[in-house]
Design an enzyme around this catalytic site. Sequence first.
Site, PDB file in Angstrom:
ATOM      1  N   LEU A 242     -15.487 -18.609  -4.535  1.00  0.00           N
ATOM      2  CA  LEU A 242     -14.870 -17.749  -5.555  1.00  0.00           C
ATOM      3  C   LEU A 242     -14.231 -16.549  -4.866  1.00  0.00           C
ATOM      4  O   LEU A 242     -14.776 -15.452  -4.866  1.00  0.00           O
ATOM      5  CB  LEU A 242     -15.907 -17.319  -6.589  1.00  0.00           C
ATOM      6  CG  LEU A 242     -16.210 -18.354  -7.681  1.00  0.00           C
ATOM      7  CD1 LEU A 242     -17.126 -17.764  -8.741  1.00  0.00           C
ATOM      8  CD2 LEU A 242     -14.940 -18.889  -8.331  1.00  0.00           C
ATOM      9  N   HIS A 243     -13.046 -16.783  -4.304  1.00  0.00           N
ATOM     10  CA  HIS A 243     -12.369 -15.742  -3.513  1.00  0.00           C
ATOM     11  C   HIS A 243     -12.144 -14.451  -4.312  1.00  0.00           C
ATOM     12  O   HIS A 243     -12.671 -13.387  -3.979  1.00  0.00           O
ATOM     13  CB  HIS A 243     -10.999 -16.252  -3.054  1.00  0.00           C
ATOM     14  CG  HIS A 243     -11.019 -17.524  -2.291  1.00  0.00           C
ATOM     15  ND1 HIS A 243     -11.451 -17.586  -0.990  1.00  0.00           N
ATOM     16  CD2 HIS A 243     -10.632 -18.778  -2.623  1.00  0.00           C
ATOM     17  CE1 HIS A 243     -11.331 -18.832  -0.553  1.00  0.00           C
ATOM     18  NE2 HIS A 243     -10.845 -19.571  -1.519  1.00  0.00           N
ATOM     19  N   ASP A 244     -11.293 -14.558  -5.333  1.00  0.00           N
ATOM     20  CA  ASP A 244     -10.793 -13.344  -5.991  1.00  0.00           C
ATOM     21  C   ASP A 244     -11.847 -12.544  -6.767  1.00  0.00           C
ATOM     22  O   ASP A 244     -11.742 -11.312  -6.826  1.00  0.00           O
ATOM     23  CB  ASP A 244      -9.622 -13.695  -6.914  1.00  0.00           C
ATOM     24  CG  ASP A 244      -8.422 -14.209  -6.130  1.00  0.00           C
ATOM     25  OD1 ASP A 244      -8.338 -13.920  -4.918  1.00  0.00           O
ATOM     26  OD2 ASP A 244      -7.576 -14.907  -6.721  1.00  0.00           O
TER      27      ASP A 244
END
Length: 313
Positions: A242-244
């Site tokens: 879950l980068h952002d």
Amino acid sequence: MPPRKIIIDTDPGQDDAVAILLALASPEDIEVAAITAVAGNVPLELTARNARIVCELAGRTDVPVHAGCDRPLERAPVTAEHVHGKTGLDGPDLPDPTMPIAEGHGVDAIIDIVRREPAGTVTLCPLGPLTNVARALEKAPDIAGRLKEIVLMGGAYFEVGNITPTAEFNIYADPHAAARVFACGAKITVMPLDVTHKALVTKTRNDAFRALGTPVGVAVAEMTDFFERFDKEKYGSLGAPLHDPCVTAYLIDPEIFSGRFVNVEIETVSELCMGMTVADWWGVSGRAPNATFMGDLDADRFFALLTERLARL
Ligand SMILES: [Ca+2]
């Protein structure tokens, strides 16, 4: 403490969607002044559409969504449908948005908000290529000194790259824009792949989203179901990174993350290493630090926060 006023600059993207939902679920911590869409994971028409779909999913049609730049400053557009699917938001079956695109270009929206609000109060949260932010800084250089902070997802040092062997997607997609942003003099905090590849949606964590039983919980579970396929195959990882959402989680609970204040330069010349974030993690260059480059996170604390907040929507 009043909530932090932010502008989310984004190219949704399933993980962008979760980042936006987390912000909208946290009004005591975050006030979203506007969302500006940029070309990135998919073309601008789709990112501007997806941002509105996410606002409607959260019941927040009052948040203005502006369309920004449709191509990088200098290079040809690069997209990532191979990760995010044809629409950019593949996975859940969400209705087309009914809220209109807000009037005014995304770049002007950034400038207007930063100039309108008291100096030192607006935080920019770029979750995609940095084209809109670079254009805003070019058109209105005074805004750099008025920002509270830029907290962005992009780059990598120990993880090196995901779109090329040496570059992360957001920076690679517009390296010239990134170079301008890192040189702008504002306070910058970076969530690189070094952190986001540790924010993995394991089956247990995804089950927790689904178990919320709400349209938001189910949609988030279906989004991560979709884009985890890519990362599982590529990295053999346990689930989707879950980068952002690391960006919006940082605004709520910065102690989830740890990193170093270092010099970060962007490669814009070598085709081989285009878009590389050359982070002086070991302090060997003698160049002045310009960004806090995160290196680790407490993943359990991150997912506990995310699940607790998403439950409110
Ligand atoms: Ca993104």
